[in-house]
Design a protein around this motif. Structure first.
Motif, PDB file in Angstrom:
ATOM      1  N   ILE A 334       0.832  -1.118   0.117  1.00  0.00           N
ATOM      2  CA  ILE A 334       0.046  -0.040  -0.005  1.00  0.00           C
ATOM      3  C   ILE A 334       0.947   1.190   0.065  1.00  0.00           C
ATOM      4  O   ILE A 334       0.623   2.102  -0.862  1.00  0.00           O
ATOM      5  N   ARG A 335       1.885   1.299   0.769  1.00  0.00           N
ATOM      6  CA  ARG A 335       2.857   2.333   0.801  1.00  0.00           C
ATOM      7  C   ARG A 335       3.986   2.185  -0.269  1.00  0.00           C
ATOM      8  O   ARG A 335       3.995   3.519  -0.848  1.00  0.00           O
ATOM      9  N   GLU A 336       4.369   1.194  -0.953  1.00  0.00           N
ATOM     10  CA  GLU A 336       5.308   1.047  -1.807  1.00  0.00           C
ATOM     11  C   GLU A 336       4.856   1.567  -3.087  1.00  0.00           C
ATOM     12  O   GLU A 336       5.518   2.047  -4.232  1.00  0.00           O
ATOM     13  N   HIS A 338       2.483   3.732  -3.735  1.00  0.00           N
ATOM     14  CA  HIS A 338       1.918   5.136  -3.865  1.00  0.00           C
ATOM     15  C   HIS A 338       2.702   6.159  -4.990  1.00  0.00           C
ATOM     16  O   HIS A 338       1.846   6.504  -5.886  1.00  0.00           O
ATOM     17  N   PRO A 339       4.094   5.874  -5.340  1.00  0.00           N
ATOM     18  CA  PRO A 339       4.395   6.463  -6.556  1.00  0.00           C
ATOM     19  C   PRO A 339       3.684   6.108  -7.879  1.00  0.00           C
ATOM     20  O   PRO A 339       3.233   6.946  -8.810  1.00  0.00           O
ATOM     21  N   GLU A 340       3.653   4.811  -8.048  1.00  0.00           N
ATOM     22  CA  GLU A 340       3.019   4.349  -9.118  1.00  0.00           C
ATOM     23  C   GLU A 340       1.538   4.843  -9.403  1.00  0.00           C
ATOM     24  O   GLU A 340       1.097   4.883 -10.261  1.00  0.00           O
ATOM     25  N   PRO A 382       0.306  13.791   0.698  1.00  0.00           N
ATOM     26  CA  PRO A 382       1.505  13.637   1.437  1.00  0.00           C
ATOM     27  C   PRO A 382       1.531  12.376   1.973  1.00  0.00           C
ATOM     28  O   PRO A 382       0.705  11.416   2.412  1.00  0.00           O
ATOM     29  N   PHE A 383       2.828  11.601   2.149  1.00  0.00           N
ATOM     30  CA  PHE A 383       3.044  10.429   2.462  1.00  0.00           C
ATOM     31  C   PHE A 383       4.624  10.245   2.640  1.00  0.00           C
ATOM     32  O   PHE A 383       5.297  11.330   2.333  1.00  0.00           O
ATOM     33  N   GLY A 384       5.191   9.317   3.417  1.00  0.00           N
ATOM     34  CA  GLY A 384       6.323   8.909   3.661  1.00  0.00           C
ATOM     35  C   GLY A 384       6.949   8.537   4.718  1.00  0.00           C
ATOM     36  O   GLY A 384       6.193   8.461   5.749  1.00  0.00           O
ATOM     37  N   HIS A 385       8.216   9.077   5.088  1.00  0.00           N
ATOM     38  CA  HIS A 385       9.079   8.839   6.175  1.00  0.00           C
ATOM     39  C   HIS A 385       8.936   9.793   7.224  1.00  0.00           C
ATOM     40  O   HIS A 385       9.839  10.261   7.736  1.00  0.00           O
ATOM     41  N   MET A 386       7.679   9.681   7.891  1.00  0.00           N
ATOM     42  CA  MET A 386       7.494  10.543   9.094  1.00  0.00           C
ATOM     43  C   MET A 386       8.519  10.056  10.101  1.00  0.00           C
ATOM     44  O   MET A 386       9.021  11.267  11.000  1.00  0.00           O
ATOM     45  N   ILE A 391       8.767  14.154   4.571  1.00  0.00           N
ATOM     46  CA  ILE A 391       7.476  13.637   4.070  1.00  0.00           C
ATOM     47  C   ILE A 391       7.488  13.838   2.521  1.00  0.00           C
ATOM     48  O   ILE A 391       8.248  15.127   1.943  1.00  0.00           O
ATOM     49  N   HIS A 392       6.935  13.215   1.786  1.00  0.00           N
ATOM     50  CA  HIS A 392       6.806  13.582   0.379  1.00  0.00           C
ATOM     51  C   HIS A 392       5.436  14.270   0.153  1.00  0.00           C
ATOM     52  O   HIS A 392       4.341  13.728   0.061  1.00  0.00           O
ATOM     53  N   MET A 393       5.640  15.553  -0.046  1.00  0.00           N
ATOM     54  CA  MET A 393       4.490  16.459   0.045  1.00  0.00           C
ATOM     55  C   MET A 393       3.989  16.572  -1.360  1.00  0.00           C
ATOM     56  O   MET A 393       4.111  17.713  -2.026  1.00  0.00           O
ATOM     57  N   ALA A 430      15.230  16.284   0.461  1.00  0.00           N
ATOM     58  CA  ALA A 430      15.248  15.234   1.693  1.00  0.00           C
ATOM     59  C   ALA A 430      16.255  13.934   1.293  1.00  0.00           C
ATOM     60  O   ALA A 430      17.259  13.682   1.938  1.00  0.00           O
ATOM     61  N   GLU A 431      15.598  13.420   0.285  1.00  0.00           N
ATOM     62  CA  GLU A 431      16.458  11.951  -0.172  1.00  0.00           C
ATOM     63  C   GLU A 431      16.544  11.964  -1.686  1.00  0.00           C
ATOM     64  O   GLU A 431      17.236  11.232  -2.264  1.00  0.00           O
ATOM     65  N   HIS A 432      16.062  12.772  -2.462  1.00  0.00           N
ATOM     66  CA  HIS A 432      16.043  12.392  -3.886  1.00  0.00           C
ATOM     67  C   HIS A 432      17.161  13.225  -4.462  1.00  0.00           C
ATOM     68  O   HIS A 432      17.530  12.914  -5.697  1.00  0.00           O
ATOM     69  N   GLY A 433      17.694  14.093  -3.871  1.00  0.00           N
ATOM     70  CA  GLY A 433      18.985  15.104  -4.398  1.00  0.00           C
ATOM     71  C   GLY A 433      18.604  16.174  -5.175  1.00  0.00           C
ATOM     72  O   GLY A 433      17.258  16.533  -5.147  1.00  0.00           O
TER      73      GLY A 433
HETATM   74  C1  MLT Z   1       8.882   7.078  -1.874  1.00  0.00           C
HETATM   75  O1  MLT Z   1       9.309   7.145  -0.826  1.00  0.00           O
HETATM   76  O2  MLT Z   1       8.388   6.219  -2.353  1.00  0.00           O
HETATM   77  C2  MLT Z   1       9.424   8.095  -3.003  1.00  0.00           C
HETATM   78  O3  MLT Z   1      10.842   8.624  -2.389  1.00  0.00           O
HETATM   79  C3  MLT Z   1       8.436   9.162  -3.011  1.00  0.00           C
HETATM   80  C4  MLT Z   1       8.116   9.546  -4.118  1.00  0.00           C
HETATM   81  O4  MLT Z   1       7.710   9.106  -5.277  1.00  0.00           O
HETATM   82  O5  MLT Z   1       7.598  10.909  -4.139  1.00  0.00           O
END
Ligand code: MLT
Ligand code: ZN
Length: 474
Positions: A334-336, A338-340, A382-386, A391-393, A430-433
Motif C-alpha cells: 500500500i505504501r510502496e 504510492h508513486p505508481e 502527503p506520504f512517506g518517512h515520518m 515527507i513526500h509533500m 530530503a532524499e531525492h537529491g
Molecule cells: C518514496 O518514498 O516512495 C519515494 O521516495 C517518493 C516519491 O515518489 O515521491
C-alpha cells in the motif's frame, strides 16, 4: 564552454576501448537511457558506454578528459530529479555502470560487503540475507536502483529512522576521479581518522565529482522477528504521537514508520491491481514496521500494547496486523505503490522535503492548505518517512484539470511548499537529491559560504566541468 570548443566524442576510440558489448550507438538501443523515470526530461546522447571494470572506466574517463567530452553516470536510472539524464546538446556520453555488478567480498565477522557500483540494491539485500546478515537500505525502486546510484545520491528510503541514509551504510569507496586516476579507498574500518573524510565527498555528489565504482557497505544482524501494522489514525498529530509511543517503549524496535494520507491510500485502491486496503475510508494512516534480531523480542506484545494505549487515547482508530510474510508484504505494498498509483492517476508534482520530526504534522497541514489556496481542487497526497522527518509533500492534479496545465504550475507549487518548509527549518530536498530539477533552488537555499565551497571543490576536482554537467550546482 563555447560551442566550437566542444569536441565530438571519437566513437571509434571508445569502441576500441570497450569492445562491442561495451558501447551502444544504435539510436534504438540508446533510447531507453535518454529519459528519466518520471519522464520529466528527454535528452540526447551519441553513445552509451558500458565499461566492465574499473580499469576500463578509468581509461574511458581519461579519453573523455583528453577530448573534453562530458559524461553522465547512470546506475538504475531511477532518479526522481533527472540526475542521470543527459542534456539536449547530444554531446554528453552516458556511462552506465550496469555491467560492473560483482559482489567482490562479504565478511559476516566484519559485517561488511564490498559491492561494485552496478549491483542492484535488491541483489545486495539478497546476498546479505544468504550470509545470514541484513543490508538495510530499502525503498520502492530497490529492484532497479544500484549501489553506485544510491551512494551517489545518498538515498534514504524507509529504514533511515533506524539505520540512517546510504551515507551511514558506507565505510569505504573506490572512485574514478575526473582525470582518470583511481582512488582505492575500499577500507572496511569502523575507525579511520586520517584527515578529510574523502569518501563522504562523493556520497551525495550525484556523479559531479567522479564515478563511484565500488563500495564497502555495513551489514547488520538479520531480523528474527518482524511485525507490520497498518493503522488508521485520527489526524497528523495522532500519527506522530503513535510514533513517539513506539519509540518510548523500544527505540531499537522501529524499523520504519511511514505516514500516508487517505487520498493516497484511496489512489492505491483505485489504480493498482489487487489494491486491497483492509481498513479503507480513513483520512490518515501510518504503517509501522518493527523488527528485532532477538528471537524472543516479543514484538507482537509490544505492538498490541502500544496500539491499545493509542486507541484508548483516541489516536488510533483501527488497525490491521500482518499475520504472515504475505500479509506483511501486502500491507507494505500500500505504501510502496504510492508513486505508481500517483503516476497512473495523472499529473503530479513531487516535493521531497524534510523538517524536524516534531514539525511533520504542521508541514502536512500547512503545505496542503497553502497548495489548496494556490490551485483550488488540487489533491494533496502527503506520504512517506515520518519517523525521520521526510515527507513526500506531493500534489495530484485537480479532477478535470488538464495534466499539462497542472504541470505548468509546478514551479509555483514547489515554491509554495518550500515556503512552509523554510519556515519550519527544513530542507528542499530530503532524499531525492538535486539532479537537474532543483539546481535553481541551490542559490536561495545554500547560497553564500556553503555553495561557494561546493563550487570550489567542484573546480578543484573537475576543472573542465565534464562530470555530469548541469546537475547539482546552478
Ligand atoms: C518514496 O518514498 O516512495 C519515494 O521516495 C517518493 C516519491 O515518489 O515521491
Ligand atoms: Zn521516499
Amino acid at each position: 564552454m563555447p560551442d566550437d570548443l566542444a569536441p565530438r566524442i571519437p566513437l571509434d576510440r571508445l569502441g576500441a576501448l570497450l569492445g562491442p558489448r561495451g558501447l551502444l550507438t544504435d539510436p534504438g538501443d540508446i533510447a531507453p537511457y535518454l529519459s528519466d523515470w518520471r519522464a520529466l526530461y528527454t535528452g540526447a546522447s551519441p553513445a552509451v558506454a558500458r565499461p566492465a571494470s574499473t580499469d576500463e572506466l578509468a581509461a574511458l574517463v581519461r579519453l573523455c578528459a583528453e577530448t573534453r567530452t562530458p559524461v553522465v553516470p547512470m546506475g538504475g536510472n531511477t532518479s526522481m530529479v533527472g540526475g542521470a539524464t543527459p542534456d539536449e546538446s547530444g554531446r554528453q556520453v552516458i556511462v552506465s555502470l550496469a555491467r560492473m555488478n560483482r559482489l567482490r567480498d562479504l565478511d559476516p565477522l566484519d559485517m561488511t560487503m564490498t559491492c561494485e557500483a552496478g549491483v542492484v540494491v535488491k541483489a545486495a539485500q539478497e546476498a546479505a540475507a544468504e550470509a545470514g546478515c541484513l543490508f538495510p537500505l530499502s525503498f520502492g525502486g530497490e529492484g532497479t536502483a544500484t549501489i553506485g546510484g544510491v551512494l551517489s545520491t545518498n538515498a534514504g528510503g524507509n529504514t533511515t529512522v533506524r539505520y540512517g541514509n546510504a551515507r551511514e551504510l558506507m565505510l569505504g569507496l573506490e572512485v574514478v576521479l575526473p582525470d582518470g586516476q583511481v582512488w582505492h579507498g575500499l577500507r572496511r574500518l569502523r575507525k579511520d581518522n586520517t584527515g578529510y573524510a574523502l569518501r563522504h565527498l562523493f556520497v551525495g555528489a550525484e556523479g559531479t565529482l567522479g564515478f563511484i565504482t565500488a563500495a564497502v557497505l555495513r551489514l547488520f544482524a538479520r531480523a528474527r522477528e518482524t511485525e507490520v501494522a497498518l493503522c488508521a489514525v485520527a489526524d497528523e498529530e495522532a500519527a506522530l504521537a503513535v510514533f513517539r509511543r513506539f519509540r518510548d517503549r523500544d527505540e531499537t524496535a522501529v524499523r520504519a514508520f511511514e505516514y500516508m494520507s487517505g487520498t493516497g491510500v484511496a489512489l492505491y485502491a483505485k489504480c493498482i491491481e489487487n489494491g486491497v486496503v483492509p481498513i479503507p475510508g480513513h483520512a490518515h494512516y501510518v504503517l509501522v514496521d518493527l523488527a528485532s534480531s532477538r528471537p524472543d523480542a516479543g514484538l507482537r506484545g509490544l505492538l498490541e500494547a502500544v496500539l491499545e494505549e493509542a486507541m484508548e487515547a483516541g489516536e488510533v482508530l483501527d488497525a490491521a496486523l500482518g499475520e504472515s510474510d504475505a500479509q506483511r508484504a501486502a500491507l507494505w505494498r500500500i505504501r510502496e505503490e504510492h508513486p505508481e498509483a500517483q503516476k497512473r492517476e495523472g499529473a503530479s508534482v513531487k516535493n521531497d522535503v524534510s523538517v524536524p520530526v516534531s514539525k511533520t504534522p504542521e508541514l502536512i497541514r500547512r503545505a496542503s492548505a497553502a497548495c489548496a489556496r494556490l490551485i483550488p481542487g488540487v489533491r494533496p497526497v502527503p506520504f512517506g518517512h515520518m519517523g525521520d522527518g521526510n515527507i513526500h509533500m506531493n500534489l495530484q492534479q485537480p479532477e478535470g484539470m488538464e495534466g499539462a496545465a497542472f504541470l505548468a504550475r509546478s514551479h509555483d507549487i514547489m515554491e509554495t511548499v518550500n515556503e512552509v518548509v523554510r519556515e519550519l527549518g527544513g530542507s528542499f530536498s530530503a532524499e531525492h537529491g538535486i539532479g537537474r530539477l532543483k539546481t535553481d533552488m541551490m542559490e536561495s537555499w545554500r547560497g553564500g559560504a556553503e555553495l561557494d565551497v561546493m563550487q570550489r571543490i567542484k573546480a578543484a576536482l573537475d576543472p573542465q566541468g565534464l562530470m555530469n554537467p548541469g546537475k547539482v550546482l546552478p
